[in-house]
Motif scaffolding. Structure first.
Motif: not given
Length: 174
Positions: A99-115
């Motif tokens: 349902n999503g695909y993030l890179l480990k270099r993503s910011t904390s804000e992007e991770i929270k937004s993705a969630i």
């Protein structure tokens, strides 16, 4: 409350993800797994809303675990969290039902937004990978299934973003 299961074989990554959550009242990490096999047991016991899943792990990789989880736990959503920014990994993630695909270099804000994006029913794709994916798709036929999937994904994402933007209040001038 959005419940999260973290599945990654690297201790540092698990600790970083846990630290991002500490400032978020609406996100709760309910479990941690070190590989895909452990994740399957944790999903059954904890029934998380979202799994943040690495791809390469011992015993059972993230692709295999995701395929099994998607067959058995329809309400659990999976966001891959990986170093791999190659299109073939992303395509495999789509095939397994991510349902999503993030890179480990993503910011904390992007991770929270993705969630949040995934929790509310849309697909989240890391912007760097989206650009690569658009480049590769533009070289294929306009009727391809990849383009149809991408169009659907982008429509869902833009719809969710529009819902999250506050509406301006009109004041009556007297």
């Amino acid at each position: 409350m959005i419940t999260i299961l973290i599945v990654d074989d690297q201790t540092t990554v698990r600790q970083i993800l846990k630290s991002y959550r500490e400032k978020e009242e609406e996100i709760s990490i309910v479990g941690i797994a070190f590989d895909g096999q452990t994740a399957l047991k944790q999903v059954e016991a904890l029934q998380p809303d979202i799994i943040i899943m690495d791809i390469e792990m011992p015993k059972m990789d993230g692709f295999t675990a995701t395929k099994i989880i998607n067959e058995q736990y329809l309400s659990t959503k999976i966001i891959f969290f990986t170093n791999h920014d190659e299109i073939n990994y992303f395509n495999q993630a789509l095939k397994t039902g991510a349902n999503g695909y993030l890179l480990k270099r993503s910011t904390s804000e992007e991770i929270k937004s993705a969630i949040r994006t995934v929790y509310y029913g849309s697909f989240h794709l890391n912007p760097v990978l989206l650009e690569k994916y658009l480049d590769s798709v533009s070289q294929t036929s306009s009727d391809s299934s990849e383009i149809v999937k991408l169009q659907k994904m982008l429509t869902q994402q833009s719809s969710l973003i529009r819902e999250l933007i506050p509406k301006p209040r009109n004041k009556t001038v007297g």
